[in-house]
Motif scaffolding. Structure first.
Motif, short mmCIF file in Angstrom:
data_model
loop_
_atom_site.label_atom_id
_atom_site.label_comp_id
_atom_site.label_asym_id
_atom_site.label_seq_id
_atom_site.Cartn_x
_atom_site.Cartn_y
_atom_site.Cartn_z
N VAL A 34 -45.94 94.16 87.83
CA VAL A 34 -46.67 94.61 86.64
C VAL A 34 -47.68 93.53 86.29
N THR A 35 -48.97 93.87 86.32
CA THR A 35 -50.03 92.90 86.08
C THR A 35 -50.63 92.98 84.68
N CYS A 36 -50.47 94.11 83.99
CA CYS A 36 -51.02 94.25 82.64
C CYS A 36 -50.31 95.38 81.91
N ILE A 37 -50.32 95.29 80.59
CA ILE A 37 -49.64 96.26 79.73
C ILE A 37 -50.51 96.54 78.52
N ALA A 38 -50.55 97.78 78.07
CA ALA A 38 -51.23 98.14 76.82
C ALA A 38 -50.47 99.26 76.13
N PHE A 39 -50.34 99.17 74.82
CA PHE A 39 -49.73 100.24 74.05
C PHE A 39 -50.79 101.26 73.65
N ASN A 44 -46.51 105.47 70.71
CA ASN A 44 -45.50 106.32 71.34
C ASN A 44 -45.42 106.16 72.85
N SER A 45 -46.41 105.47 73.42
CA SER A 45 -46.46 105.27 74.87
C SER A 45 -46.88 103.84 75.17
N VAL A 46 -46.43 103.34 76.32
CA VAL A 46 -46.89 102.06 76.82
C VAL A 46 -47.41 102.28 78.23
N LEU A 47 -48.56 101.69 78.53
CA LEU A 47 -49.20 101.87 79.83
C LEU A 47 -49.07 100.59 80.64
N VAL A 48 -48.81 100.76 81.93
CA VAL A 48 -48.54 99.65 82.82
C VAL A 48 -49.51 99.70 83.99
N GLY A 49 -50.17 98.58 84.28
CA GLY A 49 -51.07 98.49 85.41
C GLY A 49 -50.48 97.66 86.53
N SER A 50 -50.75 98.07 87.79
CA SER A 50 -50.25 97.36 88.96
C SER A 50 -51.04 97.83 90.17
N GLN A 51 -50.64 97.36 91.35
CA GLN A 51 -51.25 97.85 92.58
C GLN A 51 -50.94 99.32 92.80
N ALA A 52 -49.95 99.84 92.09
CA ALA A 52 -49.59 101.25 92.21
C ALA A 52 -50.42 102.13 91.28
N SER A 55 -49.43 103.60 85.14
CA SER A 55 -48.30 104.46 84.79
C SER A 55 -48.13 104.49 83.28
N VAL A 56 -47.71 105.63 82.76
CA VAL A 56 -47.49 105.81 81.33
C VAL A 56 -46.01 106.03 81.09
N TYR A 57 -45.44 105.27 80.15
CA TYR A 57 -44.02 105.37 79.80
C TYR A 57 -43.87 105.68 78.32
N SER A 58 -42.86 106.47 78.00
CA SER A 58 -42.55 106.71 76.59
C SER A 58 -41.98 105.44 75.97
N TRP A 59 -42.15 105.30 74.68
CA TRP A 59 -41.64 104.14 73.95
C TRP A 59 -40.75 104.61 72.81
N ARG A 64 -40.87 107.27 82.46
CA ARG A 64 -42.22 107.51 82.95
C ARG A 64 -42.65 108.94 82.66
N SER A 65 -43.82 109.11 82.05
CA SER A 65 -44.28 110.43 81.64
C SER A 65 -45.57 110.86 82.34
N ALA A 66 -46.32 109.91 82.90
CA ALA A 66 -47.58 110.28 83.55
C ALA A 66 -48.02 109.16 84.48
N GLN A 67 -48.90 109.53 85.41
CA GLN A 67 -49.51 108.56 86.32
C GLN A 67 -50.99 108.89 86.40
N PHE A 68 -51.86 107.88 86.21
CA PHE A 68 -53.31 108.11 86.23
C PHE A 68 -53.91 107.63 87.54
N ASP A 69 -54.75 108.45 88.12
CA ASP A 69 -55.54 108.05 89.26
C ASP A 69 -56.58 107.04 88.83
N THR A 70 -56.91 106.08 89.69
CA THR A 70 -58.00 105.15 89.44
C THR A 70 -58.68 104.79 90.74
#
Length: 327
Positions: A34-39, A44-52, A55-59, A64-70
């Motif tokens: 996990v390289t970065c995090i933002a609420f 209600n959600s926390v977003l996690v950035g990585s080489q993957a 990802s969006v997680y409920s709080w 895990r509730s969603a995954q965003f393409d980038t």
């Protein structure tokens, strides 16, 4: 779409004055750090950035509730626009290219891709809902017009890669930091370098602006010299510093500005009182290195991300998991 196959294991350490509610994210083959995090703005959600990817997680239950393409191969920073309608994702490929992709929130649709750096973008900061700054290992900072998708101004002055950037409350001053061990203060309107602050003895990993400051703006920095330092950039003054027993990698403030939280290479979170720089408490949070920490907008807890892909909730000292004060 990139994704992890994930399962969640909940663990609670009740003996500590603060509680740690862990949710290690595991993959059968490999889990990306996990390289970065933002609420999300509503908390209600926390977003996690990585080489993957993102990802969006409920709080706070961390499902895990969603995954965003980038378009970015490596993700290094996540920042919401002031109006909460857009998410900026920063990253790139080392020594090749760096960029910022702006997504809609909560939909995750790609709105624009800002790419002009020749190395990875490690830090970003919104100046307004349409202006954003990017800090890159190519030693440059760029101020962007997000709506037009164009570069407004380039800031040059760092002798090494730039790792972090923030704007002071009036938006007229920008502060950056990097591998050259220096903080630099800029006139955001003209690009003029106003001053250089050089008390750190090693590379600077991250900056964080103190919220709800009533006096001169205060910025905190963490460095490979094992210190957390507090600055008043508009007058070029270092206020005070805390010496740590770990190398701090990430830093955040509680929303009321009462405490600063630092995460480091020992996997712990250090809660520091900014008025006397005393370490109030230390919480083991993740296995191995803690790369990222972010503060929830209302409940005074933290999300901490680690080298093994751990994502953990850490509650403020003196409170239980519901945010209630305990003895």
């Amino acid at each position: 779409m990139r994704h992890f196959a994930a399962f969640v294991v909940m663990t609670i350490w009740i003996a500590s004055p603060s509680r740690v509610i862990g949710a290690p994210i595991a993959d059968d083959v490999k889990t990306a750090p996990v390289t970065c995090i933002a609420f999300a703005p509503d908390g209600n959600s926390v977003l996690v950035g990585s080489q993957a990817g993102v990802s969006v997680y409920s709080w706070p239950n961390l499902k895990r509730s969603a995954q965003f393409d980038t378009k970015l191969v490596n993700v290094h920073d996540l920042q919401f626009s002031p109006d909460g309608k857009r998410l900026a994702v920063a990253g790139g490929e080392p020594a090749q290219s760096g960029g910022v992709e702006v997504l809609s929130w909560p939909g995750g649709d790609s709105l624009t891709f800002l790419q002009s750096h020749s190395d990875s973008v490690l830090g970003i900061a919104w100046r307004s809902d349409i202006h954003l700054a990017s800090a890159s290992l190519d030693r440059d900072l760029i101020l962007w017009d997000v709506s037009a998708g164009k570069e407004i101004r380039r800031f040059r002055g760092h002798s090494g890669g730039v790792t972090s950037v923030c704007f002071l409350p009036n938006g007229g001053h920008m502060v950056s930091a990097g591998l050259d061990q220096n903080l630099r203060v800029w006139n955001a309107e003209t690009g003029e370098l106003l001053r250089t602050l050089n008390n750190h003895k090693r590379e600077i990993h991250e900056l964080a602006l103190r919220p709800n400051e009533t006096g001169l703006p205060t910025v905190a920095s963490v460095s490979g010299d094992r210190t957390m330092r507090l600055w008043q950039p508009t007058i070029g003054r270092m206020i005070r510093f805390a010496q740590l027993k770990t190398v701090p990698l990430s830093i955040t403030w509680l929303p009321d500005g009462s405490l600063v939280a630092v995460a480091g290479t020992d996997g712990s979170v250090y809660w520091i009182d900014p008025d006397n720089v005393e370490i109030v408490h230390q919480n083991p949070a993740v296995a191995e290195w803690a790369y990222a920490v972010a503060a929830h907008p209302t409940d005074h807890s933290l999300a901490v991300g680690g080298r093994r892909g751990d994502l953990t909730r850490v509650v403020r000292p003196g409170q239980d998991a519901k945010g209630t004060d305990v003895k």
